[in-house]
Design an enzyme around this catalytic site. Structure first.
Site, PDB file in Angstrom:
ATOM      1  N   ASN A 113       0.862  -1.194   0.000  1.00  0.00           N
ATOM      2  CA  ASN A 113       0.000   0.000   0.000  1.00  0.00           C
ATOM      3  C   ASN A 113       0.895   1.239   0.000  1.00  0.00           C
ATOM      4  OD1 ASN A 113      -1.462   2.295   1.029  1.00  0.00           O
ATOM      5  ND2 ASN A 113      -3.107   0.901   1.577  1.00  0.00           N
ATOM      6  N   HIS A 126       0.986   6.243   1.727  1.00  0.00           N
ATOM      7  CA  HIS A 126       1.850   7.163   2.492  1.00  0.00           C
ATOM      8  C   HIS A 126       2.821   7.934   1.601  1.00  0.00           C
ATOM      9  CE1 HIS A 126       0.141   5.870   6.130  1.00  0.00           C
ATOM     10  NE2 HIS A 126       1.195   5.426   6.787  1.00  0.00           N
ATOM     11  N   HIS A 133      -5.689   3.728  -1.757  1.00  0.00           N
ATOM     12  CA  HIS A 133      -7.045   4.025  -1.289  1.00  0.00           C
ATOM     13  C   HIS A 133      -7.438   5.390  -1.843  1.00  0.00           C
ATOM     14  CE1 HIS A 133      -9.896   4.345   2.466  1.00  0.00           C
ATOM     15  NE2 HIS A 133     -10.519   4.608   1.341  1.00  0.00           N
ATOM     16  N   ARG A 182      -9.727   8.056  -1.466  1.00  0.00           N
ATOM     17  CA  ARG A 182     -10.713   8.525  -0.472  1.00  0.00           C
ATOM     18  C   ARG A 182     -11.619   9.599  -1.069  1.00  0.00           C
ATOM     19  NH1 ARG A 182     -10.467   7.797   4.963  1.00  0.00           N
ATOM     20  NH2 ARG A 182      -8.913   6.295   5.651  1.00  0.00           N
ATOM     21  N   ARG A 191      -7.416  12.970   0.085  1.00  0.00           N
ATOM     22  CA  ARG A 191      -6.351  13.567   0.922  1.00  0.00           C
ATOM     23  C   ARG A 191      -4.943  13.124   0.534  1.00  0.00           C
ATOM     24  NH1 ARG A 191      -7.179  10.283   6.554  1.00  0.00           N
ATOM     25  NH2 ARG A 191      -9.312  10.992   6.308  1.00  0.00           N
ATOM     26  N   GLU A 203      -8.681   0.550  -2.982  1.00  0.00           N
ATOM     27  CA  GLU A 203      -9.649   0.563  -1.885  1.00  0.00           C
ATOM     28  C   GLU A 203     -10.580   1.759  -2.090  1.00  0.00           C
ATOM     29  OE1 GLU A 203      -7.353   0.921   1.655  1.00  0.00           O
ATOM     30  OE2 GLU A 203      -6.321  -0.971   1.365  1.00  0.00           O
ATOM     31  N   THR A 220      -8.316   3.556   8.039  1.00  0.00           N
ATOM     32  CA  THR A 220      -9.569   2.800   8.063  1.00  0.00           C
ATOM     33  C   THR A 220      -9.813   2.233   9.460  1.00  0.00           C
ATOM     34  OG1 THR A 220      -9.053   2.192   5.785  1.00  0.00           O
ATOM     35  CG2 THR A 220     -10.840   0.997   6.843  1.00  0.00           C
ATOM     36  N   GLU A 254     -10.857  -9.429   2.658  1.00  0.00           N
ATOM     37  CA  GLU A 254      -9.605  -9.076   3.319  1.00  0.00           C
ATOM     38  C   GLU A 254      -9.923  -9.000   4.811  1.00  0.00           C
ATOM     39  OE1 GLU A 254      -7.608  -5.488   2.006  1.00  0.00           O
ATOM     40  OE2 GLU A 254      -6.403  -5.429   3.837  1.00  0.00           O
ATOM     41  N   HIS A 306      -3.725  -4.823   7.716  1.00  0.00           N
ATOM     42  CA  HIS A 306      -3.887  -3.662   8.611  1.00  0.00           C
ATOM     43  C   HIS A 306      -3.033  -3.848   9.859  1.00  0.00           C
ATOM     44  CE1 HIS A 306      -5.527   0.057  10.168  1.00  0.00           C
ATOM     45  NE2 HIS A 306      -6.003   0.245   8.952  1.00  0.00           N
TER      46      HIS A 306
HETATM   47  N1  PXP Z   1      -6.006  -2.975   4.296  1.00  0.00           N
HETATM   48  C1  PXP Z   1      -6.863  -1.928   4.307  1.00  0.00           C
HETATM   49  C2  PXP Z   1      -8.276  -2.157   3.922  1.00  0.00           C
HETATM   50  C3  PXP Z   1      -6.413  -0.640   4.682  1.00  0.00           C
HETATM   51  O1  PXP Z   1      -7.288   0.379   4.672  1.00  0.00           O
HETATM   52  C4  PXP Z   1      -5.057  -0.462   5.018  1.00  0.00           C
HETATM   53  C5  PXP Z   1      -4.558   0.891   5.386  1.00  0.00           C
HETATM   54  O2  PXP Z   1      -4.670   1.766   4.334  1.00  0.00           O
HETATM   55  C6  PXP Z   1      -4.213  -1.577   4.968  1.00  0.00           C
HETATM   56  C7  PXP Z   1      -4.712  -2.828   4.629  1.00  0.00           C
HETATM   57  C8  PXP Z   1      -2.753  -1.474   5.280  1.00  0.00           C
HETATM   58  O3  PXP Z   1      -2.602  -1.167   6.630  1.00  0.00           O
HETATM   59  P1  PXP Z   1      -1.189  -0.670   7.153  1.00  0.00           P
HETATM   60  O4  PXP Z   1      -0.916   0.649   6.499  1.00  0.00           O
HETATM   61  O5  PXP Z   1      -1.387  -0.579   8.630  1.00  0.00           O
HETATM   62  O6  PXP Z   1      -0.182  -1.712   6.747  1.00  0.00           O
END
Ligand code: PXP
Length: 235
Positions: free
Chosen positions: A6, A9, A42, A44, A48, A69, A100, A150, A189
């Protein structure tokens, strides 16, 4: 076990200055070169970090699997059908949350989730739903036509050492239930270099989504080189 990285960031750093860098597409290419099996972003409602422009460019560049996402809204469904990521993960979304918060309550939002899932599948996009470790949510996800779930590992990741085995067991039970119902099982997550092993050992889980921990480590393991390169320019 597949890894989807992901890269939200990376866009968050860019947006801290409303600048051109760092470029999420560059991050996606590097992640793929390093062996990532997929790229996740993601989009949004408040845009953002990731923008539509990012998703459009990523669609052209990502050669593994692009997972987007999004909330189960009509606005997002139209964008998804136009951009056509390989997979959409439906997530709950609150305007002011840092990240999330928990899984999507498919039972309480059955109509909206069904509608979005049907439109996405009609557009040829795989549908995954981010849910808490709960077998009732697994059954509801299957009923609304999801291809995958997921499992939210946030509860496991945030648990105290005493509570962690029970939370891991919930993840395992949910994975078993989902696989038995023919759903592909993903998870993510809050997973880190420290807590990953036990989740990665769950046989039914085929893919993990990890963002924060990888980008946080990249900032530190890459910092020394970045400083050396700037110092060299000043010599
Ligand atoms: N899965 C989903 C649905 C998420 O929203 C996120 C965070 O954006 C992640 C996985 C990844 O989580 P993390 O950034 O804590 O690794």
């Amino acid at each position: 076990m597949r890894l989807a990285v992901n890269i939200d960031h990376i866009a968050t750093i860019r947006e801290a200055r409303k600048a051109r860098e760092p470029e999420p597409v560059a991050a996606a290419i590097l992640a793929e070169l390093a062996g990532a099996h997929g790229i996740t972003v993601h989009l949004r409602g408040d845009r953002r970090h990731i923008k539509e422009r990012d998703v459009e460019l990523l669609r052209q560049v990502v050669s593994t699997k692009l997972n987007m996402e999004m909330a189960a809204t009509a606005e997002m469904t139209v964008i998804a059908a136009r951009v056509r990521p390989d997979q959409i993960t439906l997530v709950p979304e609150q305007p002011h949350e840092l990240t999330t918060q928990g899984g999507l309550d498919v039972i309480a939002n059955r109509a909206a989730v069904s509608e979005a899932a049907a439109a996405l599948r009609a557009a040829g996009i795989r549908v995954s739903i981010f849910i808490d470790a709960d077998s009732a949510q697994v059954a509801a996800s299957r009923d609304v036509g999801a291809d995958a779930i997921e499992i939210n590992t946030g509860g496991y990741s945030d648990a105290s050492p005493a509570d962690r085995p029970a939370r891991l067991e919930e993840v395992q039970r949910t994975a078993t239930a989902a696989a038995a119902q023919g759903l592909e099982v993903l998870a993510g997550h809050g997973l880190t270099y420290v807590n990953i092993h036990q989740v990665a050992a769950i046989r039914e889980i085929v893919e993990l989504n990890i963002g924060h921990s990888i980008v946080a480590r990249a900032a530190l393991v890459g910092l020394e080189r970045a400083v050396r390169e700037m110092v060299a320019l000043l010599e």
